[in-house]
Motif scaffolding. Structure first.
Motif, PDB file in Angstrom:
ATOM      1  N   ASP A  73       1.137  -4.144 -14.356  1.00  0.00           N
ATOM      2  CA  ASP A  73       1.234  -4.100 -12.900  1.00  0.00           C
ATOM      3  C   ASP A  73       2.536  -3.391 -12.532  1.00  0.00           C
ATOM      4  O   ASP A  73       3.327  -3.021 -13.404  1.00  0.00           O
ATOM      5  CB  ASP A  73       1.143  -5.504 -12.283  1.00  0.00           C
ATOM      6  N   ILE A  74       2.764  -3.202 -11.253  1.00  0.00           N
ATOM      7  CA  ILE A  74       3.937  -2.459 -10.797  1.00  0.00           C
ATOM      8  C   ILE A  74       5.238  -3.142 -11.202  1.00  0.00           C
ATOM      9  O   ILE A  74       6.229  -2.476 -11.477  1.00  0.00           O
ATOM     10  CB  ILE A  74       3.888  -2.213  -9.269  1.00  0.00           C
ATOM     11  N   ILE A  89       2.260   4.286  -7.349  1.00  0.00           N
ATOM     12  CA  ILE A  89       1.881   3.139  -6.521  1.00  0.00           C
ATOM     13  C   ILE A  89       2.651   3.144  -5.203  1.00  0.00           C
ATOM     14  O   ILE A  89       2.062   2.947  -4.130  1.00  0.00           O
ATOM     15  CB  ILE A  89       2.087   1.823  -7.296  1.00  0.00           C
ATOM     16  N   ILE A  90       3.944   3.394  -5.253  1.00  0.00           N
ATOM     17  CA  ILE A  90       4.766   3.397  -4.033  1.00  0.00           C
ATOM     18  C   ILE A  90       4.378   4.554  -3.122  1.00  0.00           C
ATOM     19  O   ILE A  90       4.329   4.397  -1.895  1.00  0.00           O
ATOM     20  CB  ILE A  90       6.275   3.453  -4.376  1.00  0.00           C
ATOM     21  N   ASP A  92       1.467   5.816  -2.853  1.00  0.00           N
ATOM     22  CA  ASP A  92       0.181   5.451  -2.277  1.00  0.00           C
ATOM     23  C   ASP A  92       0.337   4.388  -1.189  1.00  0.00           C
ATOM     24  O   ASP A  92      -0.348   4.420  -0.175  1.00  0.00           O
ATOM     25  CB  ASP A  92      -0.771   4.944  -3.365  1.00  0.00           C
ATOM     26  N   ASP A  93       1.246   3.430  -1.405  1.00  0.00           N
ATOM     27  CA  ASP A  93       1.444   2.330  -0.456  1.00  0.00           C
ATOM     28  C   ASP A  93       2.911   1.901  -0.474  1.00  0.00           C
ATOM     29  O   ASP A  93       3.300   1.009  -1.234  1.00  0.00           O
ATOM     30  CB  ASP A  93       0.547   1.149  -0.833  1.00  0.00           C
ATOM     31  N   GLU A  95       4.643   0.012   1.235  1.00  0.00           N
ATOM     32  CA  GLU A  95       4.924  -1.405   1.493  1.00  0.00           C
ATOM     33  C   GLU A  95       5.018  -2.219   0.209  1.00  0.00           C
ATOM     34  O   GLU A  95       5.585  -3.312   0.202  1.00  0.00           O
ATOM     35  CB  GLU A  95       3.864  -2.004   2.429  1.00  0.00           C
ATOM     36  N   LYS A  96       4.488  -1.690  -0.882  1.00  0.00           N
ATOM     37  CA  LYS A  96       4.547  -2.405  -2.166  1.00  0.00           C
ATOM     38  C   LYS A  96       5.988  -2.619  -2.625  1.00  0.00           C
ATOM     39  O   LYS A  96       6.256  -3.489  -3.434  1.00  0.00           O
ATOM     40  CB  LYS A  96       3.778  -1.633  -3.247  1.00  0.00           C
ATOM     41  N   HIS A  98       8.284  -3.932  -1.012  1.00  0.00           N
ATOM     42  CA  HIS A  98       8.823  -5.167  -0.438  1.00  0.00           C
ATOM     43  C   HIS A  98       8.211  -6.437  -1.007  1.00  0.00           C
ATOM     44  O   HIS A  98       8.681  -7.526  -0.690  1.00  0.00           O
ATOM     45  CB  HIS A  98       8.618  -5.161   1.077  1.00  0.00           C
ATOM     46  N   ILE A  99       7.172  -6.311  -1.807  1.00  0.00           N
ATOM     47  CA  ILE A  99       6.494  -7.513  -2.279  1.00  0.00           C
ATOM     48  C   ILE A  99       6.955  -7.880  -3.680  1.00  0.00           C
ATOM     49  O   ILE A  99       7.457  -7.041  -4.419  1.00  0.00           O
ATOM     50  CB  ILE A  99       4.959  -7.352  -2.273  1.00  0.00           C
ATOM     51  N   GLY A 100       6.766  -9.133  -4.027  1.00  0.00           N
ATOM     52  CA  GLY A 100       7.110  -9.551  -5.373  1.00  0.00           C
ATOM     53  C   GLY A 100       6.824 -11.023  -5.581  1.00  0.00           C
ATOM     54  O   GLY A 100       6.919 -11.812  -4.649  1.00  0.00           O
ATOM     55  N   LEU A 106      10.809  -5.816  -5.846  1.00  0.00           N
ATOM     56  CA  LEU A 106      10.499  -4.883  -6.927  1.00  0.00           C
ATOM     57  C   LEU A 106      11.756  -4.337  -7.593  1.00  0.00           C
ATOM     58  O   LEU A 106      11.820  -4.232  -8.815  1.00  0.00           O
ATOM     59  CB  LEU A 106       9.633  -3.738  -6.381  1.00  0.00           C
TER      60      LEU A 106
END
Length: 129
Positions: A73-74, A89-90, A92-93, A95-96, A98-100, A106
């Motif tokens: 995964d990322i 991945i980044i 493409d999106d 907002e990824k 900021h998630i974790g 990240l």
């Protein structure tokens, strides 16, 4: 129909993936189905063994799990310094970034990877300016 995994075994596997390669090997030998299993620590905070290794910077555990067929995964990609995967991945999106899991961003996963993931850290820093 496949047999369900033992919940306590899944929890132990994910827990030990934070730091104990030998225990991970032992548990995976006992039940290969654990490889991509995930544990909910509460409030939808799901974690796999690979995810646990990733945020702890446990490269040896992550590489072992990937060698056995774990799905990258990322977060693992960031910790392992796999810049092209993270970029794809980044881009493409965005907002990824900021998630974790466990609310760990990240960039913290990338920093946990040390020298091998420095290019990923630099890439992610460009989004924080």
């Amino acid at each position: 129909m496949s047999e369900s995994l033992n919940a306590e075994l899944v929890k132990d596997f994910v827990y030990h993936a934070h730091a104990d390669l030998e225990k991970i090997k032992e548990l995976l030998e006992k039940d290969p189905g654990l490889l991509n299993a995930s544990w909910n620590w509460g409030n939808g905070d799901w974690e796999t063994a690979l995810g646990a290794a990733a945020h702890m910077g446990k490269r040896d555990i992550a590489l072992f799990l990937l060698e056995k067929g774990a799905r990258i995964d990322i977060f693992a990609a960031a910790m392992l310094g796999k810049l092209e995967i993270v970029k794809a991945i980044i881009e493409d999106d965005p907002e990824k970034i900021h998630i974790g899991p466990h609310t760990i961003p990240l960039i913290a996963h990338a920093k946990a990877g040390g020298e091998e993931s420095l290019q990923v850290v630099r890439f992610l820093e460009t989004f924080q300016r």
